[in-house]
Scaffold this active site. Sequence first.
Site, PDB file in Angstrom:
ATOM      1  N   CYS A 182      -0.129  -0.401  -2.132  1.00  0.00           N
ATOM      2  CA  CYS A 182      -1.289   0.069  -2.889  1.00  0.00           C
ATOM      3  C   CYS A 182      -0.778   1.205  -3.755  1.00  0.00           C
ATOM      4  O   CYS A 182      -0.568   2.306  -3.267  1.00  0.00           O
ATOM      5  CB  CYS A 182      -2.396   0.544  -1.956  1.00  0.00           C
ATOM      6  SG  CYS A 182      -3.769   1.297  -2.855  1.00  0.00           S
ATOM      7  N   CYS A 233      -3.523   4.250  -4.217  1.00  0.00           N
ATOM      8  CA  CYS A 233      -3.903   5.132  -3.096  1.00  0.00           C
ATOM      9  C   CYS A 233      -3.216   4.627  -1.838  1.00  0.00           C
ATOM     10  O   CYS A 233      -1.995   4.665  -1.743  1.00  0.00           O
ATOM     11  CB  CYS A 233      -5.416   5.252  -2.967  1.00  0.00           C
ATOM     12  SG  CYS A 233      -6.317   3.692  -3.096  1.00  0.00           S
ATOM     13  N   SER A 234      -3.991   4.154  -0.854  1.00  0.00           N
ATOM     14  CA  SER A 234      -3.346   3.698   0.383  1.00  0.00           C
ATOM     15  C   SER A 234      -4.172   2.597   1.047  1.00  0.00           C
ATOM     16  O   SER A 234      -4.304   2.569   2.257  1.00  0.00           O
ATOM     17  CB  SER A 234      -3.144   4.868   1.345  1.00  0.00           C
ATOM     18  OG  SER A 234      -4.393   5.482   1.609  1.00  0.00           O
ATOM     19  N   CYS A 235      -4.763   1.681   0.238  1.00  0.00           N
ATOM     20  CA  CYS A 235      -5.565   0.577   0.785  1.00  0.00           C
ATOM     21  C   CYS A 235      -4.711  -0.214   1.776  1.00  0.00           C
ATOM     22  O   CYS A 235      -3.546  -0.515   1.500  1.00  0.00           O
ATOM     23  CB  CYS A 235      -6.015  -0.341  -0.344  1.00  0.00           C
ATOM     24  SG  CYS A 235      -7.011   0.507  -1.572  1.00  0.00           S
TER      25      CYS A 235
END
Lengths: 91, 222
Positions: B127, B130-132
């Site tokens: 991702c 962000c940090s999905c």
Amino acid sequence: MDKVRVKSMMPPGHVRAPAYLRGRTGVIERALGEFANPELLAYGHFNGPKKPLYRVRFTMAEIWGDAAEHPDDTIDAEIYGHWLDPVPDTP
Amino acid sequence: MPHDHHDHDHDHDDFHHHGMSPSGHPYRADNDEPLSYWQVMEIAVRELLIEKGHVTPAEIAAQIEAMDARSPANGAAVVARAWTDPAFKQRLLADASAASAEMGFDIGGLRLIAVENTGDVHNVIVCTLCSCYPRNLLGLPPDWYKTRAYRSRTVREPRKVLAEFGLDLPDTTQVRVHDSTADMRYIVLPARPAGTEGMSEEDLAALVTRDSMIGTGLPKTP
């Protein structure tokens, strides 16, 4: 498969079309349906019009040019319809 | 071994002199610093919700416990089912949210896509924005998944990144990077290792590592 180009504009705001893909051409891998627009959601507009979302597949050669690690590897990303322009097939 | 410090003098009185724990590590400092803006906001909202009767402290604690209980074992169970049940595999590849919900791992409002590794294709998830992460199947993301280095390098030089994870792919394998930029979450369905014919679903699940479902590793071999 449908060829599309990601718009190359750079507006301010909560945009989820990654900068490294803007202006790049790919093919639609699949249509995902309609989703709320993050560019409105981020500012508290929860009832704005939904936008179609697509998975678009790009080749590493298209994104990174000669600097590509392996030109035929691919990147798939989810891009909202209002960020895509159709690219006609050149005969 | 990180806990062997033969060059240190582990005489009992020394622990306190050097501020070290008996295992030879520094004690963690007390969190006496002031609360951040967001910590104050979280406490205020939580206390208001409780005060107004919308939620109880027990409900909040139970929800935190449920969130912390999610682990890569959920994803491993889904992968092992797909390896042993061809009809389930078809359902997983067609609609991974529904297939994982079938097994009790609901993804809630998000959508899950499973991507299959084959002899010619290796998939890896990142991702960049962000940090999905598919938390319903894998629990909390590892710290490296959220770093700028992993997020920026995986789209630029995935083969080099994978090699650093110990995964050297031949030129004949196509690498497909999946950047979770919007409403989808992804899980890699790794290829079933050779030599696992006849193994039970439970034993197969033990071969499925977290990294093999992110795409930065392969399943263990028996």
